[in-house]
Design a protein around this motif. Structure first.
Motif, PDB file in Angstrom:
ATOM      1  N   SER A  35      33.656  74.851  24.960  1.00 13.75           N
ATOM      2  CA  SER A  35      32.196  74.848  24.892  1.00 13.75           C
ATOM      3  C   SER A  35      31.719  76.292  24.970  1.00 13.75           C
ATOM      4  O   SER A  35      32.347  77.141  25.608  1.00 13.75           O
ATOM      5  CB  SER A  35      31.589  74.010  26.023  1.00 13.75           C
ATOM      6  OG  SER A  35      31.841  74.603  27.271  1.00 13.75           O
ATOM      7  N   PHE A  36      30.610  76.551  24.293  1.00 14.30           N
ATOM      8  CA  PHE A  36      30.067  77.902  24.215  1.00 14.30           C
ATOM      9  C   PHE A  36      28.650  77.918  24.769  1.00 14.30           C
ATOM     10  O   PHE A  36      27.974  76.891  24.809  1.00 14.30           O
ATOM     11  CB  PHE A  36      30.041  78.378  22.752  1.00 14.30           C
ATOM     12  CG  PHE A  36      31.400  78.469  22.136  1.00 14.30           C
ATOM     13  CD1 PHE A  36      32.101  79.651  22.162  1.00 14.30           C
ATOM     14  CD2 PHE A  36      31.979  77.368  21.529  1.00 14.30           C
ATOM     15  CE1 PHE A  36      33.357  79.743  21.598  1.00 14.30           C
ATOM     16  CE2 PHE A  36      33.235  77.439  20.962  1.00 14.30           C
ATOM     17  CZ  PHE A  36      33.927  78.623  20.993  1.00 14.30           C
ATOM     18  N   GLY A  37      28.212  79.089  25.156  1.00 10.06           N
ATOM     19  CA  GLY A  37      26.846  79.262  25.644  1.00 10.06           C
ATOM     20  C   GLY A  37      26.439  80.711  25.522  1.00 10.06           C
ATOM     21  O   GLY A  37      27.247  81.581  25.202  1.00 10.06           O
ATOM     22  N   ARG A  38      25.164  80.967  25.781  1.00 10.66           N
ATOM     23  CA  ARG A  38      24.616  82.325  25.734  1.00 10.66           C
ATOM     24  C   ARG A  38      23.879  82.603  27.047  1.00 10.66           C
ATOM     25  O   ARG A  38      23.281  81.708  27.618  1.00 10.66           O
ATOM     26  CB  ARG A  38      23.629  82.474  24.590  1.00 10.66           C
ATOM     27  CG  ARG A  38      24.205  82.327  23.220  1.00 10.66           C
ATOM     28  CD  ARG A  38      23.082  82.417  22.175  1.00 10.66           C
ATOM     29  NE  ARG A  38      23.562  82.105  20.860  1.00 10.66           N
ATOM     30  CZ  ARG A  38      23.881  83.019  19.954  1.00 10.66           C
ATOM     31  NH1 ARG A  38      23.764  84.295  20.238  1.00 10.66           N
ATOM     32  NH2 ARG A  38      24.324  82.666  18.772  1.00 10.66           N
ATOM     33  N   GLU A  49      29.420  82.998  24.267  1.00  2.00           N
ATOM     34  CA  GLU A  49      30.610  83.200  25.086  1.00  2.00           C
ATOM     35  C   GLU A  49      31.244  81.844  25.390  1.00  2.00           C
ATOM     36  O   GLU A  49      30.579  80.817  25.375  1.00  2.00           O
ATOM     37  CB  GLU A  49      30.279  83.946  26.381  1.00  2.00           C
ATOM     38  CG  GLU A  49      29.272  83.246  27.245  1.00  2.00           C
ATOM     39  CD  GLU A  49      28.872  84.076  28.455  1.00  2.00           C
ATOM     40  OE1 GLU A  49      28.642  83.451  29.507  1.00  2.00           O
ATOM     41  OE2 GLU A  49      28.772  85.312  28.353  1.00  2.00           O
ATOM     42  N   VAL A  50      32.540  81.883  25.635  1.00  4.63           N
ATOM     43  CA  VAL A  50      33.271  80.659  25.953  1.00  4.63           C
ATOM     44  C   VAL A  50      32.944  80.261  27.381  1.00  4.63           C
ATOM     45  O   VAL A  50      33.135  81.048  28.307  1.00  4.63           O
ATOM     46  CB  VAL A  50      34.795  80.860  25.787  1.00  4.63           C
ATOM     47  CG1 VAL A  50      35.547  79.600  26.172  1.00  4.63           C
ATOM     48  CG2 VAL A  50      35.129  81.280  24.371  1.00  4.63           C
ATOM     49  N   ARG A  51      32.424  79.067  27.568  1.00  6.35           N
ATOM     50  CA  ARG A  51      32.097  78.569  28.912  1.00  6.35           C
ATOM     51  C   ARG A  51      33.251  77.765  29.500  1.00  6.35           C
ATOM     52  O   ARG A  51      33.533  77.841  30.689  1.00  6.35           O
ATOM     53  CB  ARG A  51      30.835  77.698  28.857  1.00  6.35           C
ATOM     54  CG  ARG A  51      29.591  78.479  28.497  1.00  6.35           C
ATOM     55  CD  ARG A  51      28.973  79.086  29.759  1.00  6.35           C
ATOM     56  NE  ARG A  51      27.950  80.059  29.466  1.00  6.35           N
ATOM     57  CZ  ARG A  51      26.664  79.778  29.370  1.00  6.35           C
ATOM     58  NH1 ARG A  51      26.224  78.559  29.518  1.00  6.35           N
ATOM     59  NH2 ARG A  51      25.812  80.747  29.106  1.00  6.35           N
ATOM     60  N   SER A  52      33.885  76.946  28.671  1.00  7.19           N
ATOM     61  CA  SER A  52      35.063  76.211  29.127  1.00  7.19           C
ATOM     62  C   SER A  52      36.011  76.036  27.954  1.00  7.19           C
ATOM     63  O   SER A  52      35.597  76.018  26.795  1.00  7.19           O
ATOM     64  CB  SER A  52      34.674  74.849  29.718  1.00  7.19           C
ATOM     65  OG  SER A  52      34.313  73.956  28.693  1.00  7.19           O
ATOM     66  N   ASN A  53      37.279  75.943  28.278  1.00 12.66           N
ATOM     67  CA  ASN A  53      38.320  75.822  27.263  1.00 12.66           C
ATOM     68  C   ASN A  53      39.488  75.084  27.905  1.00 12.66           C
ATOM     69  O   ASN A  53      40.128  75.608  28.809  1.00 12.66           O
ATOM     70  CB  ASN A  53      38.739  77.216  26.788  1.00 12.66           C
ATOM     71  CG  ASN A  53      39.687  77.165  25.623  1.00 12.66           C
ATOM     72  OD1 ASN A  53      39.734  76.179  24.888  1.00 12.66           O
ATOM     73  ND2 ASN A  53      40.443  78.229  25.437  1.00 12.66           N
ATOM     74  N   VAL A  54      39.728  73.854  27.474  1.00 10.88           N
ATOM     75  CA  VAL A  54      40.782  73.042  28.089  1.00 10.88           C
ATOM     76  C   VAL A  54      41.652  72.401  27.006  1.00 10.88           C
ATOM     77  O   VAL A  54      41.167  72.068  25.925  1.00 10.88           O
ATOM     78  CB  VAL A  54      40.192  71.942  29.012  1.00 10.88           C
ATOM     79  CG1 VAL A  54      39.477  72.543  30.201  1.00 10.88           C
ATOM     80  CG2 VAL A  54      39.260  71.030  28.240  1.00 10.88           C
ATOM     81  N   PRO A  55      42.951  72.216  27.308  1.00 11.91           N
ATOM     82  CA  PRO A  55      43.816  71.506  26.371  1.00 11.91           C
ATOM     83  C   PRO A  55      43.302  70.081  26.168  1.00 11.91           C
ATOM     84  O   PRO A  55      42.860  69.438  27.125  1.00 11.91           O
ATOM     85  CB  PRO A  55      45.175  71.496  27.066  1.00 11.91           C
ATOM     86  CG  PRO A  55      45.101  72.557  28.104  1.00 11.91           C
ATOM     87  CD  PRO A  55      43.666  72.659  28.498  1.00 11.91           C
ATOM     88  N   ALA A  56      43.352  69.581  24.920  1.00 10.71           N
ATOM     89  CA  ALA A  56      42.833  68.252  24.626  1.00 10.71           C
ATOM     90  C   ALA A  56      43.868  67.320  24.009  1.00 10.71           C
ATOM     91  O   ALA A  56      43.787  66.103  24.199  1.00 10.71           O
ATOM     92  CB  ALA A  56      41.638  68.353  23.683  1.00 10.71           C
ATOM     93  N   GLU A  57      44.825  67.856  23.275  1.00  5.06           N
ATOM     94  CA  GLU A  57      45.823  67.022  22.597  1.00  5.06           C
ATOM     95  C   GLU A  57      46.931  67.902  22.054  1.00  5.06           C
ATOM     96  O   GLU A  57      46.803  69.116  21.984  1.00  5.06           O
ATOM     97  CB  GLU A  57      45.177  66.222  21.459  1.00  5.06           C
ATOM     98  CG  GLU A  57      44.354  67.033  20.482  1.00  5.06           C
ATOM     99  CD  GLU A  57      45.103  67.540  19.244  1.00  5.06           C
ATOM    100  OE1 GLU A  57      46.265  67.186  19.042  1.00  5.06           O
ATOM    101  OE2 GLU A  57      44.501  68.315  18.496  1.00  5.06           O
TER     102      GLU A  57
END
Length: 179
Positions: A116-119, A127-135
């Motif tokens: 997910s991104f945000g400003r 900017e990257v707000r969260s980054n998680v493995p999904a599959e």
């Protein structure tokens, strides 16, 4: 119990290989996981994730049975492909080497992620707000280096995955590491 010699029901399949090689030394923000993120907690977060072919999330074919980080900080996985007739038709024939080109069709793994991104404000860049493995997906060619499928096994009918891993796969991994 008598077994039908021509049992056409699908087999379960176990596939081992590297699903992700981290990025080294780049500080720019991205959705690519970095070397220092490759921890045992990261590997634990991958266990149980769904498995797809070519990131087609409409057709789950299995799940990540186990994962660990090796000495190169790569994400190593053991995938359990459920007895899915579509996966069985696609996978066994495509995991062998094609004699014409001496290459496997589905020869790599790929880690998919949700970001997910945000400003901070309207003028700042995203900017990257969260980054998680999904599959994890079986793919023809991985986008990251060294993400090949190392091996695969057809699970014998009526055999527990846990027992097969303990009896057949774990001793081979230990032998490979010590020799």
């Amino acid at each position: 119990m008598v077994m039908d010699c021509c049992d056409k029901s699908p087999h379960e399949i176990l596939i081992s290989g590297c699903a992700y090689t981290p990025l080294y030394g780049e500080d720019s923000p991205s959705t690519i996981f970095k070397h220092d993120q490759m921890t045992s907690a990261f590997a634990e977060s991958v266990k149980g994730l769904p498995v797809y072919i070519e990131h087609d999330t409409s057709k789950q074919i299995g799940e990540v049975y186990d994962a660990y980080i090796n000495e190169k900080r790569q994400l190593m996985t053991l995938l359990h492909i459920n007895n899915n007739p579509i996966a069985n038709k696609l996978l066994p024939p495509t995991l062998y080497k094609d004699p014409a080109v001496n290459q496997r069709y589905y020869n790599a793994l790929s880690l998919g992620n949700d970001a997910s991104f945000g400003r901070k404000d309207n003028l700042s860049p995203p900017e990257v707000r969260s980054n998680v493995p999904a599959e994890v997906s079986l793919v023809m060619a991985g986008n990251r280096p060294m993400t090949e499928i190392d091996d695969y096994w057809l699970l014998p009918k009526h055999t527990s995955v846990n027992k097969f891993v303990k009896d057949k796969i774990t001793p081979n991994i230990i032998w490979s590491i010590t020799n």
